[in-house]
Design an enzyme around this catalytic site. Structure first.
Site, PDB file in Angstrom:
ATOM      1  N   ASN A  84      -3.920  12.479   8.219  1.00  0.00           N
ATOM      2  CA  ASN A  84      -3.627  12.464   6.785  1.00  0.00           C
ATOM      3  C   ASN A  84      -2.364  13.245   6.451  1.00  0.00           C
ATOM      4  O   ASN A  84      -1.984  14.181   7.153  1.00  0.00           O
ATOM      5  CB  ASN A  84      -4.789  13.066   5.986  1.00  0.00           C
ATOM      6  CG  ASN A  84      -6.019  12.203   5.986  1.00  0.00           C
ATOM      7  OD1 ASN A  84      -6.945  12.424   6.761  1.00  0.00           O
ATOM      8  ND2 ASN A  84      -6.050  11.203   5.116  1.00  0.00           N
ATOM      9  N   ASP A 137      -4.105   3.854   4.502  1.00  0.00           N
ATOM     10  CA  ASP A 137      -4.682   4.086   3.186  1.00  0.00           C
ATOM     11  C   ASP A 137      -3.658   4.856   2.359  1.00  0.00           C
ATOM     12  O   ASP A 137      -3.204   5.932   2.754  1.00  0.00           O
ATOM     13  CB  ASP A 137      -5.971   4.906   3.324  1.00  0.00           C
ATOM     14  CG  ASP A 137      -6.733   4.999   2.018  1.00  0.00           C
ATOM     15  OD1 ASP A 137      -6.495   4.158   1.132  1.00  0.00           O
ATOM     16  OD2 ASP A 137      -7.558   5.926   1.879  1.00  0.00           O
ATOM     17  N   PRO A 164      -5.433  11.432 -12.682  1.00  0.00           N
ATOM     18  CA  PRO A 164      -5.329  11.827 -11.278  1.00  0.00           C
ATOM     19  C   PRO A 164      -6.449  11.194 -10.445  1.00  0.00           C
ATOM     20  O   PRO A 164      -7.476  10.801 -10.993  1.00  0.00           O
ATOM     21  CB  PRO A 164      -5.478  13.350 -11.319  1.00  0.00           C
ATOM     22  CG  PRO A 164      -5.270  13.752 -12.726  1.00  0.00           C
ATOM     23  CD  PRO A 164      -5.699  12.590 -13.560  1.00  0.00           C
ATOM     24  N   ASP A 207      -2.936   6.280  -1.581  1.00  0.00           N
ATOM     25  CA  ASP A 207      -3.525   6.534  -2.899  1.00  0.00           C
ATOM     26  C   ASP A 207      -2.560   7.320  -3.769  1.00  0.00           C
ATOM     27  O   ASP A 207      -1.904   8.267  -3.297  1.00  0.00           O
ATOM     28  CB  ASP A 207      -4.823   7.339  -2.766  1.00  0.00           C
ATOM     29  CG  ASP A 207      -5.947   6.537  -2.155  1.00  0.00           C
ATOM     30  OD1 ASP A 207      -6.115   5.367  -2.541  1.00  0.00           O
ATOM     31  OD2 ASP A 207      -6.666   7.080  -1.281  1.00  0.00           O
ATOM     32  N   GLU A 214      16.061  -8.448 -23.879  1.00  0.00           N
ATOM     33  CA  GLU A 214      15.078  -7.581 -23.232  1.00  0.00           C
ATOM     34  C   GLU A 214      15.402  -7.424 -21.743  1.00  0.00           C
ATOM     35  O   GLU A 214      15.290  -6.328 -21.178  1.00  0.00           O
ATOM     36  CB  GLU A 214      13.662  -8.158 -23.383  1.00  0.00           C
ATOM     37  CG  GLU A 214      13.126  -8.160 -24.805  1.00  0.00           C
ATOM     38  CD  GLU A 214      13.427  -9.436 -25.552  1.00  0.00           C
ATOM     39  OE1 GLU A 214      12.664  -9.774 -26.472  1.00  0.00           O
ATOM     40  OE2 GLU A 214      14.427 -10.116 -25.220  1.00  0.00           O
ATOM     41  N   ARG A 225     -11.322  17.072  -1.852  1.00  0.00           N
ATOM     42  CA  ARG A 225     -10.936  16.610  -0.527  1.00  0.00           C
ATOM     43  C   ARG A 225      -9.867  17.505   0.104  1.00  0.00           C
ATOM     44  O   ARG A 225      -8.703  17.467  -0.284  1.00  0.00           O
ATOM     45  CB  ARG A 225     -10.422  15.163  -0.603  1.00  0.00           C
ATOM     46  CG  ARG A 225     -11.473  14.186  -1.114  1.00  0.00           C
ATOM     47  CD  ARG A 225     -10.941  12.773  -1.195  1.00  0.00           C
ATOM     48  NE  ARG A 225     -11.991  11.831  -1.559  1.00  0.00           N
ATOM     49  CZ  ARG A 225     -11.824  10.507  -1.663  1.00  0.00           C
ATOM     50  NH1 ARG A 225     -10.614   9.991  -1.450  1.00  0.00           N
ATOM     51  NH2 ARG A 225     -12.819   9.716  -1.988  1.00  0.00           N
ATOM     52  N   ARG A 272      -4.335  -3.686   6.816  1.00  0.00           N
ATOM     53  CA  ARG A 272      -5.512  -3.069   6.196  1.00  0.00           C
ATOM     54  C   ARG A 272      -6.529  -4.143   5.817  1.00  0.00           C
ATOM     55  O   ARG A 272      -6.184  -5.139   5.180  1.00  0.00           O
ATOM     56  CB  ARG A 272      -5.075  -2.295   4.947  1.00  0.00           C
ATOM     57  CG  ARG A 272      -6.211  -1.857   4.002  1.00  0.00           C
ATOM     58  CD  ARG A 272      -6.961  -0.652   4.538  1.00  0.00           C
ATOM     59  NE  ARG A 272      -8.044  -0.288   3.634  1.00  0.00           N
ATOM     60  CZ  ARG A 272      -7.948   0.611   2.649  1.00  0.00           C
ATOM     61  NH1 ARG A 272      -6.794   1.214   2.423  1.00  0.00           N
ATOM     62  NH2 ARG A 272      -8.990   0.922   1.918  1.00  0.00           N
ATOM     63  N   ARG A 277      -9.562   2.265   8.632  1.00  0.00           N
ATOM     64  CA  ARG A 277      -8.415   1.543   8.064  1.00  0.00           C
ATOM     65  C   ARG A 277      -7.150   1.907   8.807  1.00  0.00           C
ATOM     66  O   ARG A 277      -6.977   3.044   9.267  1.00  0.00           O
ATOM     67  CB  ARG A 277      -8.272   1.869   6.581  1.00  0.00           C
ATOM     68  CG  ARG A 277      -7.930   3.315   6.297  1.00  0.00           C
ATOM     69  CD  ARG A 277      -8.547   3.817   5.027  1.00  0.00           C
ATOM     70  NE  ARG A 277      -9.989   3.920   5.119  1.00  0.00           N
ATOM     71  CZ  ARG A 277     -10.748   4.449   4.147  1.00  0.00           C
ATOM     72  NH1 ARG A 277     -10.202   4.889   3.034  1.00  0.00           N
ATOM     73  NH2 ARG A 277     -12.041   4.517   4.275  1.00  0.00           N
ATOM     74  N   PHE A 311      -8.610  17.061   2.895  1.00  0.00           N
ATOM     75  CA  PHE A 311      -7.628  16.246   3.615  1.00  0.00           C
ATOM     76  C   PHE A 311      -6.530  15.735   2.690  1.00  0.00           C
ATOM     77  O   PHE A 311      -5.508  15.250   3.158  1.00  0.00           O
ATOM     78  CB  PHE A 311      -8.304  15.087   4.380  1.00  0.00           C
ATOM     79  CG  PHE A 311      -9.104  14.137   3.527  1.00  0.00           C
ATOM     80  CD1 PHE A 311      -8.492  13.078   2.869  1.00  0.00           C
ATOM     81  CD2 PHE A 311     -10.478  14.291   3.389  1.00  0.00           C
ATOM     82  CE1 PHE A 311      -9.224  12.192   2.104  1.00  0.00           C
ATOM     83  CE2 PHE A 311     -11.224  13.407   2.623  1.00  0.00           C
ATOM     84  CZ  PHE A 311     -10.590  12.358   1.967  1.00  0.00           C
ATOM     85  N   PHE A 318      -9.322  10.849  11.247  1.00  0.00           N
ATOM     86  CA  PHE A 318      -8.166  10.422  10.474  1.00  0.00           C
ATOM     87  C   PHE A 318      -6.954  11.298  10.752  1.00  0.00           C
ATOM     88  O   PHE A 318      -7.071  12.451  11.176  1.00  0.00           O
ATOM     89  CB  PHE A 318      -8.471  10.484   8.969  1.00  0.00           C
ATOM     90  CG  PHE A 318      -9.146   9.264   8.421  1.00  0.00           C
ATOM     91  CD1 PHE A 318      -8.417   8.284   7.765  1.00  0.00           C
ATOM     92  CD2 PHE A 318     -10.521   9.092   8.568  1.00  0.00           C
ATOM     93  CE1 PHE A 318      -9.034   7.156   7.247  1.00  0.00           C
ATOM     94  CE2 PHE A 318     -11.145   7.976   8.053  1.00  0.00           C
ATOM     95  CZ  PHE A 318     -10.396   7.002   7.396  1.00  0.00           C
ATOM     96  N   TYR A 324      30.493  10.080 -19.227  1.00  0.00           N
ATOM     97  CA  TYR A 324      30.126   9.026 -20.170  1.00  0.00           C
ATOM     98  C   TYR A 324      31.149   7.898 -20.204  1.00  0.00           C
ATOM     99  O   TYR A 324      30.825   6.768 -20.566  1.00  0.00           O
ATOM    100  CB  TYR A 324      29.900   9.587 -21.581  1.00  0.00           C
ATOM    101  CG  TYR A 324      30.994  10.480 -22.111  1.00  0.00           C
ATOM    102  CD1 TYR A 324      32.166   9.953 -22.626  1.00  0.00           C
ATOM    103  CD2 TYR A 324      30.828  11.859 -22.112  1.00  0.00           C
ATOM    104  CE1 TYR A 324      33.167  10.772 -23.120  1.00  0.00           C
ATOM    105  CE2 TYR A 324      31.827  12.693 -22.603  1.00  0.00           C
ATOM    106  CZ  TYR A 324      32.991  12.143 -23.104  1.00  0.00           C
ATOM    107  OH  TYR A 324      33.983  12.956 -23.586  1.00  0.00           O
TER     108      TYR A 324
END
Length: 285
Positions: free
Chosen positions: A179, A218, A237, A220, A78, A244, A206, A215, A246, A177, A58
């Site tokens: 992944n 990708d 979520p 997500d 701020e 999925r 993309r 694509r 994948f 794909f 500290y």
């Protein structure tokens, strides 16, 4: 990050003379500020070992606060609080979160008041990102995406799954794909993180011409802490992640214990329950 489950180290009443304020006189002459800070960490190891290196110093934190406030000039307290919180979180090992209060007792408002202050809480967040590519050098796109994620200002890549080859999803005729999934820690809000991911996708070329179409990249957001949110731009979520393979197969490799905040089941359990077969070859690459 659940800060309520962590221990706290408090710094109270740290006085700093610095030059922050909207008016030129404030930035030239300076004034007194008072800083209160709560540091969220786990002190168990330090408490058992009596070893400072297992905790947060500290004294060092107090010195960094003073140096930052005296070496910089901002109009808004701020901004002082936001920038200081980011700096301390990025530079301090074992610091998971921080509450900062910046008090300005000499605020020039021409009214009889005791104090003006801004108080914020900021912390690291755990998020899981799904990655996919089915154009060009797929592995290169995913590798570069991981590297770019780790180079973002407020992101740390903690773990990355192996990559799997998967069949296209959504009925559009296209190439297979590649992944994977990545576990990250981030200081970004969900929307800030989404903006970063979109920027990385755009940098990879993309193009959003066909829904569920081919694509180059990708990205997500699958989970973000235990957050449940639904907006026009972002759902967490991820609304179809439990359907999925994948997503679930690579995610289960790095985080099988993580629970879906709505269903209450783990990633491993979701994978076991999902019988759809979109995986071309379930061997990791």
């Amino acid at each position: 990050m659940d800060l309520n489950s962590l221990d706290k180290i408090n710094i109270e009443g740290l006085e700093v003379f610095a030059k922050h304020g909207v008016f030129k006189e404030e930035q030239f002459l300076g004034q007194k500020f008072v800083v209160n800070a709560t540091l969220y960490t786990n002190t168990r190891k330090a408490g058992l070992s009596d070893d400072l290196t297992a905790s947060i110093d500290y004294g060092m934190i107090s010195k960094k606060i003073v140096e930052f406030m005296q070496e910089n000039t901002f109009e808004l307290i701020e901004t002082v609080a936001e920038k200081l919180a980011q700096k301390l979180l990025m530079e301090t090992e074992r610091l998971e979160g921080i509450t900062l209060e910046i008090q300005k007792p000499w605020a020039p408002v021409l009214l009889p008041l005791k104090n003006v202050s801004v108080k914020i809480t900021r912390s690291w967040h755990e998020a899981y990102i799904a990655l996919g590519s089915n154009m060009g050098d797929k592995k290169k796109y995913l590798d570069e995406a991981i590297n770019s994620l780790d180079n973002l200002d407020y992101v740390r890549v903690e773990n990355v799954s192996d990559f799997i080859e998967t069949l296209p999803y959504g009925g559009v005729s296209q190439d297979d794909f590649l992944n994977g999934c990545a576990a990250i820690k981030t200081l970004y809000t969900p929307m800030e993180l989404l903006d970063c991911l979109h920027r990385l996708e755009n940098e990879a070329g993309r193009e959003r011409k066909i829904h569920w179409g081919p694509r180059t990249l990708d990205l997500d957001i699958i989970f973000y802490d235990d957050l449940v949110m639904s907006t026009k731009e972002l759902i967490i979520p991820h609304v179809q992640m439990h359907l999925r393979d994948f997503v679930l197969v690579p995610l289960a490799q790095i985080a099988p214990w993580v629970r879906h905040p709505i269903f209450g089941t783990t990633v491993a359990e979701l994978l076991e329950a999902n019988k759809k077969d979109y995986i071309k070859d379930k061997q990791f690459i």
